[in-house]
Design a protein around this motif. Structure first.
Motif, PDB file in Angstrom:
ATOM      1  N   GLN A 195      38.052  43.956  28.922  1.00 63.12           N
ATOM      2  CA  GLN A 195      39.491  44.134  29.057  1.00 63.12           C
ATOM      3  C   GLN A 195      40.151  42.751  29.148  1.00 63.12           C
ATOM      4  O   GLN A 195      39.753  41.917  29.966  1.00 63.12           O
ATOM      5  N   SER A 196      41.154  42.513  28.304  1.00 62.01           N
ATOM      6  CA  SER A 196      41.684  41.158  28.115  1.00 62.01           C
ATOM      7  C   SER A 196      43.206  41.163  28.234  1.00 62.01           C
ATOM      8  O   SER A 196      43.907  41.588  27.307  1.00 62.01           O
ATOM      9  N   MET A 254      41.379  29.689  40.185  1.00 62.35           N
ATOM     10  CA  MET A 254      42.556  30.561  40.288  1.00 62.35           C
ATOM     11  C   MET A 254      43.262  30.415  41.643  1.00 62.35           C
ATOM     12  O   MET A 254      42.641  30.510  42.692  1.00 62.35           O
ATOM     13  N   ALA A 255      44.590  30.221  41.580  1.00 64.34           N
ATOM     14  CA  ALA A 255      45.391  30.105  42.799  1.00 64.34           C
ATOM     15  C   ALA A 255      45.855  31.462  43.300  1.00 64.34           C
ATOM     16  O   ALA A 255      46.237  31.607  44.459  1.00 64.34           O
ATOM     17  N   SER A 256      45.872  32.457  42.435  1.00 65.44           N
ATOM     18  CA  SER A 256      46.119  33.843  42.813  1.00 65.44           C
ATOM     19  C   SER A 256      45.412  34.714  41.793  1.00 65.44           C
ATOM     20  O   SER A 256      44.926  34.217  40.773  1.00 65.44           O
ATOM     21  N   SER A 257      45.375  36.013  42.047  1.00 67.67           N
ATOM     22  CA  SER A 257      44.509  36.849  41.215  1.00 67.67           C
ATOM     23  C   SER A 257      45.250  37.749  40.240  1.00 67.67           C
ATOM     24  O   SER A 257      44.642  38.250  39.290  1.00 67.67           O
ATOM     25  N   THR A 317      42.226  34.610  31.033  1.00 67.98           N
ATOM     26  CA  THR A 317      42.850  33.447  31.659  1.00 67.98           C
ATOM     27  C   THR A 317      41.845  32.326  31.858  1.00 67.98           C
ATOM     28  O   THR A 317      42.155  31.146  31.626  1.00 67.98           O
ATOM     29  N   TYR A 318      40.615  32.650  32.268  1.00 69.12           N
ATOM     30  CA  TYR A 318      39.590  31.608  32.403  1.00 69.12           C
ATOM     31  C   TYR A 318      39.382  30.876  31.072  1.00 69.12           C
ATOM     32  O   TYR A 318      39.270  29.646  31.031  1.00 69.12           O
ATOM     33  N   MET A 319      39.307  31.652  30.000  1.00 71.80           N
ATOM     34  CA  MET A 319      39.043  31.041  28.698  1.00 71.80           C
ATOM     35  C   MET A 319      40.214  30.177  28.243  1.00 71.80           C
ATOM     36  O   MET A 319      40.026  29.098  27.667  1.00 71.80           O
TER      37      MET A 319
END
Length: 563
Positions: free
Chosen positions: A118-119, A531-534, A542-544
């Protein structure tokens, strides 16, 4: 041995970082603590369930002994057992009153081989949330900074989805969406008519609904709609490091991969203030060695990254590398997960569907967007679907024997709907990872100790997640038959984040706006630790995007001789 760059970890973010660095001309070493995996030999997506021992089930005594944690993952089975570490051999510790379910990969490619795909993008409201409501520290970037990198990553990996124009869930560079089935369209119509601010859309997924030429150049093909993606996809239709990022890096001629490399620590030169190399232990021989590089990307996963930094303590950094802020290991988050609602759904009795598409439906966040939150900040979304049992569901029931089985085999079972809530978890410095003071693993490294629990805001969400799910299903005429009494333990969402957060102030954060350590300028961290929030969206995209952006920035600094 010396390289231009070392990437620690080969999963979602590490694979993307390696690709981007290699394509920019750097000689890159990827260090992976797990074993080598060859998709041609190790993927089990061409075998039928009856071709595995015990119909794909791992024997209970082996689960209890070796996989008590990993077996809690939906993707764990005899077909995927080789991908998971044995909990008995790679332990971690928790408090008895604060259990944490740490799901891990133990192979090249990491959890990118078994992920749910899921993206979703974070939105402007997600990047602004900390500053607006005072929880955590302000992100040093906004949506506009990351938007072109979301575009870049989506085009490369292939994300199927529909454009919806929702501010809380930005649209992207999509392949054609996987179509909702007739019952799901019925559910969508009912929900959107009854609740004006809510949307039901096809789940955005990193599966190639229609492979593009640049995907086919890497040997990838369109999705076959089998929905057994967690076994690894021999068609390359789902994005993973093994079928996308690492092959793209390899074709540059700039990639070196070393597996079975347990990272002990990152070495640091106090005279220059820079990291100089990575010390590793061979997982099989237990021999030590060190690799040098000009820049280091630490992508060992949120908890693993914290473990490496904390174990890299020195006279210059007595609390752990790059940890002058004392934020390394803190602010651990995972989505509020496993809040399931199941209902019997009045779908069209004369309709079925073809194949098993690799995604379901998605309901983007609406609380504190179009509807107020009731006693909580932030919000939640839902993943789910409406499906219909085939002949097995209709025929194989207790008390159904002989001729009746044959008769029922010509019928189709009822429509069943399910919704699963994903709630945002706030950053909290008391939710943290530390090193156990006395216990060590078989390589002599201190094991991680995880102290994490849901807070008041998460607990306030829980009843509303269930109440909203029930209300939407009932509005569509469904009869709710089951709801989870409580969420899964933290960690079960497999979205751990936050242990080396980005921020504007070096005294309260570990990384700057380009994922560069404030105190160690040639060290970059682009996995979930940053990550500063989730948000409430699945975070891998987002990581990529952060990884691609940071790699571009790092190479620019190297060309300017800043690094």
């Amino acid at each position: 041995m010396s390289f231009d760059a070392i990437v620690i970890g080969s999963g979602m973010s590490g694979g993307m970082a390696a690709k981007e660095l290699c394509e920019r001309g750097l000689k890159v070493l990827v260090l992976e603590r797990g074993k080598a995996i060859d998709p041609a030999k190790d993927y089990m997506d061409h075998q039928m369930p009856w071709e595995f021992p015990n119909n794909m089930q791992v024997p209970e005594d082996e689960v209890a002994r070796d996989y008590p944690v990993q077996s809690q993952c939906y993707a764990f089975s005899e077909a995927t057992r080789k991908f998971w570490p044995k909990d008995s051999e790679q332990p971690y510790s928790t408090r008895e009153d604060k259990p944490f379910t740490w799901i891990r990969g133990d192979h090249l490619g990491g959890r990118s081989v078994m992920w749910g795909r899921q993206s979703y993008r974070l939105s402007e409201m997600d990047f602004e949330a900390n500053a607006k409501d005072g929880h955590g520290t302000d992100w040093p970037i906004r949506y506009a900074d990351l938007a072109p990198w979301y575009d870049h990553v989506e085009r490369f990996i292939g994300v199927a989805g529909s454009k919806e124009g929702l501010p809380q869930l930005p649209d992207g560079e999509f392949l054609p969406a996987f179509e909702l089935n007739d019952a799901e369209k019925q559910f969508k119509a009912a929900v959107e008519q009854r609740f004006a601010g809510r949307k039901v859309i096809s789940g955005r997924t990193a599966n190639l609904s229609v492979a593009q030429p640049h995907h086919e150049e890497l040997g990838r093909a369109s999705c076959q709609n089998r929905s057994i993606c967690e076994r690894g996809c021999s068609f390359g239709a789902m994005h993973s490091s093994l079928t996308s990022s690492l092959p793209a890096a390899k074709r540059t001629g700039n990639l070196t991969i070393v597996t079975d490399a347990i990272v002990h620590s990152i070495e640091h030169d106090p005279r220059t203030g820079r990291a100089t190399g990575v010390r590793v232990i061979d997982a099989k021989t237990k021999e030590g060695r060190t690799y040098q590089a000009r820049i280091i990307f630490l992508n060992a996963s949120t908890i693993g990254t914290a473990q490496v930094l904390l174990n890299s303590a020195s006279e210059a950094f007595p609390r752990g590398l790059a940890n002058g802020s004392d934020q390394v290991g803190r602010n651990l988050m995972d989505h509020v997960y496993a809040l399931i609602t199941i209902a019997m759904f009045p779908g069209p009795e004369d309709r079925y569907y073809r194949g098993r598409r690799p995604t379901g439906l998605y309901i983007p966040r609406f609380r504190n967007v179009t509807e107020p939150g009731e006693g909580f900040v932030r919000g939640y979304g839902y993943q789910g679907g409406v499906s219909r049992a085939g002949w097995r569901g209709a025929a194989l029931q207790p008390g159904v024997l002989g001729a009746e089985i044959k008769q029922r085999a010509h019928t189709i079972g009822p429509w069943t709907a399910f919704l699963g809530g994903f709630g945002e978890m706030l950053p909290n410095p008391e939710n943290r990872v530390t090193l156990h003071p006395s216990r060590k693993d078989k390589w002599g490294l201190p094991i991680p100790h995880i102290d994490c629990a849901h807070g008041p805001n998460e607990k306030a969400m829980i009843q509303h997640i269930q109440a909203d799910a029930k209300a939407m299903l009932e509005a569509a005429g469904a009869k709710v038959v089951m709801q989870s009494p409580e969420p899964g333990k933290p960690g079960l969402g497999i979205h751990e984040m936050g242990t080396a957060r980005m921020g504007r102030d070096p005294s309260t954060s570990v990384l700057n706006a380009f994922n560069q350590a404030h105190e160690v300028p040639n060290l970059f961290i682009t996995d979930g630790a940053a990550m500063a929030s989730s948000g409430c969206q699945n975070p891998s995209l987002t990581y990529m995007a952060l990884s691609a952006r940071a790699a571009d920035h790092a190479v620019g600094l190297m060309k300017e001789n800043v690094l």
